[in-house]
Write an enzyme that holds these catalytic residues in place. Structure first.
Site, PDB file in Angstrom:
ATOM      1  N   CYS A  56       0.839  -1.188   0.000  1.00 42.73           N
ATOM      2  CA  CYS A  56       0.000   0.000   0.000  1.00 42.73           C
ATOM      3  C   CYS A  56       0.881   1.249   0.000  1.00 42.73           C
ATOM      4  O   CYS A  56       1.899   1.317   0.668  1.00 42.73           O
ATOM      5  CB  CYS A  56      -0.957   0.076   1.176  1.00 42.73           C
ATOM      6  SG  CYS A  56      -2.143  -1.249   1.228  1.00 42.73           S
ATOM      7  N   ARG A  68       4.115  -0.432  -4.645  1.00 49.87           N
ATOM      8  CA  ARG A  68       3.777  -0.920  -3.304  1.00 49.87           C
ATOM      9  C   ARG A  68       2.445  -1.661  -3.272  1.00 49.87           C
ATOM     10  O   ARG A  68       2.100  -2.301  -2.279  1.00 49.87           O
ATOM     11  CB  ARG A  68       3.713   0.253  -2.323  1.00 49.87           C
ATOM     12  CG  ARG A  68       5.000   1.036  -2.217  1.00 49.87           C
ATOM     13  CD  ARG A  68       4.838   2.138  -1.213  1.00 49.87           C
ATOM     14  NE  ARG A  68       4.670   1.599   0.118  1.00 49.87           N
ATOM     15  CZ  ARG A  68       5.653   1.269   0.940  1.00 49.87           C
ATOM     16  NH1 ARG A  68       6.900   1.414   0.548  1.00 49.87           N
ATOM     17  NH2 ARG A  68       5.414   0.792   2.132  1.00 49.87           N
ATOM     18  N   TRP A  86      -2.755  -2.721  -1.813  1.00 49.71           N
ATOM     19  CA  TRP A  86      -2.426  -4.142  -1.947  1.00 49.71           C
ATOM     20  C   TRP A  86      -3.329  -4.838  -0.936  1.00 49.71           C
ATOM     21  O   TRP A  86      -3.157  -4.706   0.270  1.00 49.71           O
ATOM     22  CB  TRP A  86      -0.957  -4.379  -1.615  1.00 49.71           C
ATOM     23  CG  TRP A  86      -0.514  -5.792  -1.835  1.00 49.71           C
ATOM     24  CD1 TRP A  86      -0.129  -6.369  -3.006  1.00 49.71           C
ATOM     25  CD2 TRP A  86      -0.389  -6.818  -0.843  1.00 49.71           C
ATOM     26  NE1 TRP A  86       0.218  -7.684  -2.804  1.00 49.71           N
ATOM     27  CE2 TRP A  86       0.065  -7.990  -1.495  1.00 49.71           C
ATOM     28  CE3 TRP A  86      -0.618  -6.874   0.528  1.00 49.71           C
ATOM     29  CZ2 TRP A  86       0.293  -9.187  -0.827  1.00 49.71           C
ATOM     30  CZ3 TRP A  86      -0.397  -8.071   1.199  1.00 49.71           C
ATOM     31  CH2 TRP A  86       0.055  -9.210   0.512  1.00 49.71           C
ATOM     32  N   ASN A  89      -1.897   2.182   5.582  1.00 52.00           N
ATOM     33  CA  ASN A  89      -1.025   1.089   5.146  1.00 52.00           C
ATOM     34  C   ASN A  89      -0.769   0.234   6.376  1.00 52.00           C
ATOM     35  O   ASN A  89      -0.386   0.760   7.414  1.00 52.00           O
ATOM     36  CB  ASN A  89       0.281   1.673   4.605  1.00 52.00           C
ATOM     37  CG  ASN A  89       1.316   0.608   4.328  1.00 52.00           C
ATOM     38  OD1 ASN A  89       0.990  -0.566   4.189  1.00 52.00           O
ATOM     39  ND2 ASN A  89       2.571   1.011   4.257  1.00 52.00           N
ATOM     40  N   GLY A  90      -0.994  -1.072   6.286  1.00 46.99           N
ATOM     41  CA  GLY A  90      -0.768  -1.949   7.436  1.00 46.99           C
ATOM     42  C   GLY A  90      -2.025  -2.714   7.786  1.00 46.99           C
ATOM     43  O   GLY A  90      -2.927  -2.854   6.951  1.00 46.99           O
ATOM     44  N   GLU A 136      17.363 -18.314  -6.613  1.00 52.17           N
ATOM     45  CA  GLU A 136      17.005 -16.945  -6.954  1.00 52.17           C
ATOM     46  C   GLU A 136      16.481 -16.875  -8.399  1.00 52.17           C
ATOM     47  O   GLU A 136      15.479 -16.205  -8.678  1.00 52.17           O
ATOM     48  CB  GLU A 136      18.216 -16.016  -6.756  1.00 52.17           C
ATOM     49  CG  GLU A 136      18.045 -14.594  -7.235  1.00 52.17           C
ATOM     50  CD  GLU A 136      16.847 -13.862  -6.634  1.00 52.17           C
ATOM     51  OE1 GLU A 136      16.226 -14.365  -5.688  1.00 52.17           O
ATOM     52  OE2 GLU A 136      16.520 -12.781  -7.149  1.00 52.17           O
ATOM     53  N   LYS A 187      12.749 -15.566  -9.458  1.00 51.71           N
ATOM     54  CA  LYS A 187      12.591 -14.444 -10.395  1.00 51.71           C
ATOM     55  C   LYS A 187      11.643 -14.847 -11.527  1.00 51.71           C
ATOM     56  O   LYS A 187      10.761 -14.101 -11.910  1.00 51.71           O
ATOM     57  CB  LYS A 187      13.979 -14.086 -10.950  1.00 51.71           C
ATOM     58  CG  LYS A 187      14.187 -12.676 -11.310  1.00 51.71           C
ATOM     59  CD  LYS A 187      14.631 -11.800 -10.163  1.00 51.71           C
ATOM     60  CE  LYS A 187      13.790 -11.897  -8.947  1.00 51.71           C
ATOM     61  NZ  LYS A 187      14.305 -11.312  -7.764  1.00 51.71           N
ATOM     62  N   GLU A 232       7.991 -15.265 -10.302  1.00 51.33           N
ATOM     63  CA  GLU A 232       7.422 -13.995  -9.862  1.00 51.33           C
ATOM     64  C   GLU A 232       6.862 -13.153 -11.011  1.00 51.33           C
ATOM     65  O   GLU A 232       5.787 -12.572 -10.884  1.00 51.33           O
ATOM     66  CB  GLU A 232       8.553 -13.231  -9.159  1.00 51.33           C
ATOM     67  CG  GLU A 232       8.166 -11.973  -8.476  1.00 51.33           C
ATOM     68  CD  GLU A 232       9.361 -11.353  -7.756  1.00 51.33           C
ATOM     69  OE1 GLU A 232      10.515 -11.686  -8.062  1.00 51.33           O
ATOM     70  OE2 GLU A 232       9.111 -10.516  -6.871  1.00 51.33           O
ATOM     71  N   HIS A 283      16.405 -38.188  -6.292  1.00 52.57           N
ATOM     72  CA  HIS A 283      15.654 -38.633  -5.108  1.00 52.57           C
ATOM     73  C   HIS A 283      14.177 -38.297  -5.234  1.00 52.57           C
ATOM     74  O   HIS A 283      13.477 -38.229  -4.230  1.00 52.57           O
ATOM     75  CB  HIS A 283      16.277 -38.032  -3.846  1.00 52.57           C
ATOM     76  CG  HIS A 283      17.692 -38.472  -3.654  1.00 52.57           C
ATOM     77  ND1 HIS A 283      18.024 -39.755  -3.279  1.00 52.57           N
ATOM     78  CD2 HIS A 283      18.873 -37.833  -3.868  1.00 52.57           C
ATOM     79  CE1 HIS A 283      19.344 -39.885  -3.240  1.00 52.57           C
ATOM     80  NE2 HIS A 283      19.884 -38.719  -3.597  1.00 52.57           N
ATOM     81  N   LYS A 294       5.986  -4.512  -3.716  1.00 51.27           N
ATOM     82  CA  LYS A 294       7.421  -4.350  -3.516  1.00 51.27           C
ATOM     83  C   LYS A 294       7.820  -4.470  -2.048  1.00 51.27           C
ATOM     84  O   LYS A 294       8.793  -5.117  -1.712  1.00 51.27           O
ATOM     85  CB  LYS A 294       7.851  -2.983  -4.053  1.00 51.27           C
ATOM     86  CG  LYS A 294       9.342  -2.706  -3.940  1.00 51.27           C
ATOM     87  CD  LYS A 294      10.116  -3.559  -4.900  1.00 51.27           C
ATOM     88  CE  LYS A 294      11.612  -3.316  -4.831  1.00 51.27           C
ATOM     89  NZ  LYS A 294      12.326  -4.403  -5.539  1.00 51.27           N
TER      90      LYS A 294
HETATM   91  O1  M6R Z   1      12.608  -5.401   0.956  1.00 51.69           O
HETATM   92  P1  M6R Z   1      13.070  -6.787   1.248  1.00 51.69           P
HETATM   93  O2  M6R Z   1      14.388  -7.109   0.668  1.00 51.69           O
HETATM   94  O3  M6R Z   1      13.036  -7.126   2.721  1.00 51.69           O
HETATM   95  O4  M6R Z   1      12.011  -7.733   0.551  1.00 51.69           O
HETATM   96  C1  M6R Z   1      12.049  -9.128   0.717  1.00 51.69           C
HETATM   97  C2  M6R Z   1      11.209  -9.827  -0.319  1.00 51.69           C
HETATM   98  O5  M6R Z   1       9.873  -9.455  -0.203  1.00 51.69           O
HETATM   99  C3  M6R Z   1      11.681  -9.521  -1.746  1.00 51.69           C
HETATM  100  O6  M6R Z   1      13.026  -9.830  -1.916  1.00 51.69           O
HETATM  101  C4  M6R Z   1      10.854 -10.314  -2.771  1.00 51.69           C
HETATM  102  O7  M6R Z   1      11.123 -11.670  -2.654  1.00 51.69           O
HETATM  103  C5  M6R Z   1      11.181  -9.794  -4.174  1.00 51.69           C
HETATM  104  N1  M6R Z   1       9.991  -9.309  -4.793  1.00 51.69           N
HETATM  105  C6  M6R Z   1      11.756 -10.819  -5.063  1.00 51.69           C
HETATM  106  O8  M6R Z   1      12.087 -10.290  -6.305  1.00 51.69           O
END
Ligand code: M6R
Length: 609
Positions: free
Chosen positions: A2, A27, A74, A100-101, A482, A486, A489, A505, A604
């Site tokens: 948010c 956000r 969000w 927000n929250g 990672e 990516k 996502e 396995h 984000k």
């Molecule tokens: O702001 P942060 O690094 O704490 O965020 C952690 C995760 O939410 C963040 O890395 C998320 O996995 C990314 N969107 C991945 O690309």
């Protein structure tokens, strides 16, 4: 999670709010809304969908006024819909709130307010706030907000307007980020600096349990108890251009291409002039403190956690200190054994991730020292940690983290060397050798980026599949995780990362004709074993794309396609091998027509647990 923006000044607020929300859309982007104090009183407009939907509605019937609040959502409580969007109002429509929250006790508050005659229209927790403030209003909005906040539990940042005192904008922070922008004859609130940077570089960063009262000509800071606070202005020294796309089609692509600079900036003055040592002055541990570390916990979420997986290998290999890694959302609940001699390293791009912050607090509660690796100066994590290693990646806007991840790797290399130097676990010559290799990384990343067009072609091939595997051993396995995140996502292709040796396995059962497998084979000491695992998947019909070291002709014979990275020390390869995986994810998402910078269901900055 948010985005909040607010304005009080002389200019048309609608435009400032919408432009601010555009900068905050990363956000949350399932709906948006604004409330503006117009000549007919408080007027609210909100709409499900991307900000563009709201913008076009406002284009047709604008809300004219010089004070307003805006929000991009969000969803947590209640699905994305017009009615669940913020701002929320009370029944008299004289109070308007953006939030927000999460308000954890909203059900109890809602029942209490319903019993008093309040009528609710949304499924959100936020609507309770506007009703509660209306219910408690005693002619002084500041005092009323203070009383309302005391009734609420949870984590939140708020922006509040009332028609009764139209010159004031009240902002509150309790565990969700909020900054105040100080202008001339105008002031702003925002969840993040880019929202207001076009208008001012002077900001106050609110701490938890603090609030601000903004009028056109003044900003008063106080605790939620009402005690005035004096604070120095924080001057933002980065440019708005760094928060813009600068000619790239997407923020993600721009941020991938900014990695050489991010590496250079993060290493910066921390590598001493002679190039023979690391000077990590921001880690204020004495040699005795370092010698007293019994073990290390690295705690983070998502991509930052994946950086921590690399960090574990780096620290164990260089400094020979045992390291455990934990996903932050699990850490607190597994009763971790945290001793005063445990060093806890939290990693967070935003510095605001709720789970990471909670882990940090848990570590401190047990008396551990906490080092934060974060990209945001003044973030919650940065303020609460004992030592902060800032990654100088610049603002990262795309939801998919790229340059923040690789800058976190650089931070781990620096920290690993710093600990090793202090403990004497590696020879000075090896330190110098590693530093020389580190210094070559930015130029080596540039060479990987030159393969963008070829990687795009590969991405277009894999974009037609629904399942895919990443495999690797050791550090390659950490990077595989990672790469897989990516891809999932932003392309929405299902993928899994496997330690190559683990395939047989169980997972090997999923390999059949044409299934793409991205095989990382950059660890020379594990190369033969990785090749054997590649042969296992090839034998089952997999289409294998290898990520190999330049000049590695051996791997070429075993795979269908190869992307190469320049040769470097084994420990440093993640800083190069992840780059083709970022590009692969980007171009696959693009080929599937997805919104790369704002993937579905995500945000984000994850400021809820
Ligand atoms: O702001 P942060 O690094 O704490 O965020 C952690 C995760 O939410 C963040 O890395 C998320 O996995 C990314 N969107 C991945 O690309």
């Amino acid at each position: 999670m948010c985005g909040i923006v607010g304005y009080v000044g002389k200019r048309d607020s609608q435009e400032i709010l919408i432009e601010g929300l555009k900068k905050l859309e990363y956000r949350g982007y399932d709906s948006a809304g604004v409330a503006v104090y117009t000549d007919k009183g408080l007027a609210v407009k909100k709409a499900k969908g991307r900000l563009a939907v709201l913008e076009s509605q406002l284009g047709e019937s604008p809300l004219r006024g010089t004070i307003g609040i805006g929000h991009t959502r969000w969803a947590t409580h209640g699905k994305p819909s017009d009615v669940n969007s913020h701002p929320h109002t009370d029944n008299s429509l004289k109070f308007s709130v953006v939030h927000n929250g999460i308000i954890e006790n909203y059900i109890a508050l809602k029942e209490e307010l319903i019993a008093k005659g309040h009528r609710f229209v949304s499924e959100t927790d936020t609507e309770v706030i506007s009703h509660l403030i209306a219910d408690l209003y005693d002619g002084d909005i500041v005092r009323t907000v203070q009383r309302a906040v005391k009734r609420m539990t949870g984590a939140f940042a708020l922006g509040v307007l009332t028609e009764h005192e139209p010159e004031k904008l009240v902002a509150v922070r309790l565990a969700s980020p909020l900054i105040i922008g100080v202008g001339e004859g105008e002031n702003f609130i925002g969840s993040d600096i880019p929202a207001i940077l076009e208008h001012t570089r002077n900001v106050y960063i609110l701490n938890d349990n603090e609030m601000a009262v903004l009028t056109r000509d003044a900003v008063e800071l106080m605790t939620i108890e009402g005690n005035f606070i004096s604070r120095e202005i924080f001057h933002v020294d980065w440019d708005i251009m760094t928060a813009e796309k600068a000619g790239f089609d997407h923020f993600m692509l721009k941020e991938i291409y900014e990695q050489p600079k991010a590496y250079r900036d993060t290493m910066g003055a921390r590598l001493n002039v002679a190039g023979s040592g690391v000077e990590l002055n921001e880690v204020k541990m004495s040699a005795e403190d370092v010698r007293g570390i019994s073990n290390i916990h690295i705690v983070a979420c998502g991509t930052a956690y994946h950086a921590g997986l690399v960090g574990k290998s780096v620290i164990e290999r260089l400094a020979r200190i045992p390291v455990e890694t934990d996903v932050a959302s699990e850490y607190r609940y597994r009763s971790p054994i945290i001793k005063p001699s445990t060093l806890v390293i939290v990693v967070s791009q935003s510095g605001e991730t709720a789970d990471t912050l909670a882990a940090l607090r848990e570590a401190k509660r047990h008396g551990a020292r906490v080092i934060a690796i974060t990209n945001v100066v003044g973030s919650s994590v940065a303020r609460e940690a004992d030592d902060v290693i800032t990654t100088w990646a610049g603002p990262e806007i795309a939801v998919a983290s790229t340059k923040a991840y690789t800058s976190q790797l650089i931070a781990f290399y620096l920290l690993g060397l710093h600990l090793a130097q202090t403990l004497g676990t590696i020879e000075a010559a090896e330190v110098a050798h590693t530093i020389a290799a580190l210094k070559s990384l930015p130029e080596q990343v540039e060479r990987v980026l030159e393969q963008g067009a070829a990687i795009k072609e590969l991405a277009e091939q894999i974009a037609t599949h629904e399942d895919l595997f990443f495999i690797g051993r050791g550090l390659d396995y950490a990077v595989a995780q990672e790469g897989s995140l990516k891809l999932k996502e932003i392309s929405y292709i299902h993928s899994e990362a496997y330690a190559s040796g683990e395939l047989k396995h169980g997972t090997l059962a999923l390999i059949e004709d044409g299934v793409p497998v991205i095989a990382l084979a950059t660890q020379e000491d594990l190369f033969e074993k990785t090749v054997s695992n590649i042969k296992e998947v090839k034998a089952r019909g997999a289409y294998v794309i290898g990520i190999a070291l330049e000049g590695d002709d051996e791997l070429r014979k075993s795979v269908d396609q190869v992307v190469t990275i320049p040769r470097t020390l084994g420990l440093l390869t993640p800083a190069l091998s992840v780059v083709p995986l970022q590009l692969l994810a980007y171009y696959a998402a693009l080929a599937r027509g997805n919104d790369v910078d704002k993937p579905r269901n995500l945000a984000k900055s994850v400021t809820v647990e």
